[in-house]
Design a protein around this motif. Structure first.
Motif: not given
Length: 534
Positions: A533, A499-500, A437, A461-465, A531
């Protein structure tokens, strides 16, 4: 430096020492009306009537784009290269076939010299008609001219395209007893913005209508000629904006004062618009333009002599992205005094910050290879906003310096983000290649005819948490722990994972030029700053 004062009579006159722009006024109404959202940019008021076997199209006074005349004068000033000669780009820009054989080449060169020393006068036709002329299929352009002593001089007819051309190179011929020579050629490509025709002086000042035939040698090009003249919309409107240019404006009215503050401010705003167009990174493919009217704004802040130092200091120190709305500021139909009244301490802070930022942007222009034109325009902006060395800054120079600082702060911010993205792409990847994230660049397009810059980087914001969570809340930590424990027990957790998402924002500030007012509209929570989570 250009200076403009305004007075109203039979025509609207905008005058420099030797540069006088005459714009026809009907029934006391200015040529360029206040902004109408239904008639923005380069629209014309048009009407159509049947004329013989063909369609006659009549366009009244143009509702042309802000800074229209100023942009033409700038294009003329910049047509000569560093060696003092016309560049190939300049010849293409003005539709000139060759620099040596075409008499228009020498005419253009003379115009560039006159524009550089403020010796041009300009006149707008009151209306333009397009109709079929004869069985040969030639088209006839008729320009209705207002009464003006300028017609006694030798004019140059400049036809500005309202939209870029497509379809390859084109060669057209224009013929009229009012042209010298009577037949003149124009060579057009996709880079051509203007067509230039040299006219004759009218000794008796009775030619209130100019009639010019437009034709092409190739029968296959007849439709392309019609498309050029109508902007590709046959039967709807003329695709050209006409302007008559005269060398050696006389400046007969004594009320015109060279270098007046209001004149410099109007020229400054147009130059600022061009500069921002030069230095704004193109970056990502352009997306459909978005209207800021869909956003909720905080109450607008008015900039003027009554603005407090507290308000101005806050704006000077603000890191918010700044966008300038040029919908009505540079129409030149109205020129108003715009001033600030800074305390000596705040004025000195503004001056120092501006000097530092100019040096920073000068380095950016050099390193990013933006081009010499951007550097030249920055130098001109700096001159127009310079504080006097010995005396306190005048109110309008403070105003221009403030706007220039805000514009350059936005440019610096934009290129800092661009460099950061390059560094991130060149750096080592995260462990395991995981898409963690984080902040990612997102550039959106804004209304092109109204704003500069016409793009804004609002980020996203993008990516995994995944563990370890990025900037989590306690809820996100407990939620993630619950999901992991359910998975460890081979059970399916019927809960959404963290979620990010954006967790901190910056504002977007829009500077609006509305008649005699300048307002700053703050739009909160627009640009993502951080950003996390959640």
């Amino acid at each position: 430096m250009l200076g403009v004062d305004v007075f109203y009579c039979g025509a609207l006159m905008l005058c420099w020492t030797r540069l006088c722009v005459a714009l026809h006024v009907s029934h006391g109404q200015p040529l360029i009306p206040p902004h109408d959202p239904e008639m923005t940019g380069d629209h014309y008021a048009a009407s159509s009537t049947e004329a013989g076997d063909g369609l006659e199209i009549k366009n009244h006074v143009p509702h042309h784009a802000p800074c229209f005349v100023d942009d033409i004068l700038a294009a003329l000033r910049e047509a000569v290269g560093s060696g003092g000669e016309l560049t190939n780009r300049s010849l293409t820009l003005f539709g000139i076939c060759t620099a040596t054989d075409d008499p228009s080449g020498s005419v253009l060169f003379e115009l560039t010299k006159e524009a550089s020393r403020n010796g041009l006068e300009a006149l707008h036709p009151a209306a333009v008609h397009l109709s079929e002329e004869d069985e040969r299929g030639a088209l006839k352009l008729t320009f209705d001219l207002p009464q003006s002593p300028s017609l006694e001089q030798k004019p140059v007819l400049l036809l500005a395209f309202k939209s870029p051309l497509s379809g390859g190179n084109l060669d057209f011929m224009f013929t009229s007893q009012l042209l010298q020579p009577n037949t003149q050629s124009v060579c057009i490509s996709g880079e051509t913005q203007y067509m230039m025709l040299t006219g004759k002086a009218s000794e008796d000042n009775v030619h209130q209508n100019w009639r010019i035939s437009a034709d092409t040698k190739s029968p296959d090009m007849k439709q392309r000629l019609r498309d050029v003249l109508t902007g590709g919309k046959s039967g709807s409107s003329i695709g050209l904006i006409p302007l008559l240019l005269f060398s050696g404006g006389r400046g007969t009215d004594t009320r015109h004062t060279h270098g007046s503050g209001s004149s410099q401010t109007s020229s400054f705003l147009c130059e600022l618009k061009r500069f921002l167009g030069d230095v704004t990174p193109r970056g990502q493919p352009e997306s459909p333009p978005l209207q800021l009217t869909s956003l909720q704004s905080m109450p607008p802040l008015t900039l003027g002599v009554s603005s407090s130092d507290t308000l101005l200091a806050g704006l000077i120190n603000s890191s918010a992205l700044t966008i300038f709305s040029f919908s009505t500021c540079c129409s030149m139909s109205q020129v108003h005094r715009r001033e600030l009244a800074l305390s000596p301490a705040l004025a000195e802070e503004l001056r120092q910050r501006l000097e530092q930022t100019v040096m920073q942007i000068t380095e950016v222009i050099r390193e990013e290879d933006v081009g010499h034109r951007a550097a030249e325009r920055l130098g001109r902006l700096r001159e127009l906003s310079a504080f006097p060395k010995e005396e306190p800054a005048t109110g309008e120079s403070q105003y221009r310096a403030f706007l220039l600082l805000k514009a350059l702060q936005t440019v610096a911010r934009t290129y800092a983000l661009k460099r950061g993205q390059r560094t991130a792409r060149a750096g080592p990847s995260s462990p395991g290649g995981a898409n963690i994230c984080g902040l990612r660049s997102l550039t959106v397009s804004l209304e092109r005819h109204l704003l500069a810059p016409n793009t804004a980087n609002i980020d996203n914001c993008h990516g995994t948490c995944a563990v370890p969570l990025v900037n989590p809340t306690n809820h996100a930590v407990l939620l993630n722990s619950h999901i992991e424990s359910e998975r460890a027990a081979s059970r399916s957790a019927d809960e959404r994972p963290p979620c990010c998402v954006p967790v901190a924002y910056e504002a977007l500030e829009v500077v609006d030029f509305i008649e005699d007012l300048t307002q700053v509209r703050p739009f909160e929570n627009v640009v993502v700053k951080e950003c996390g989570c959640r």
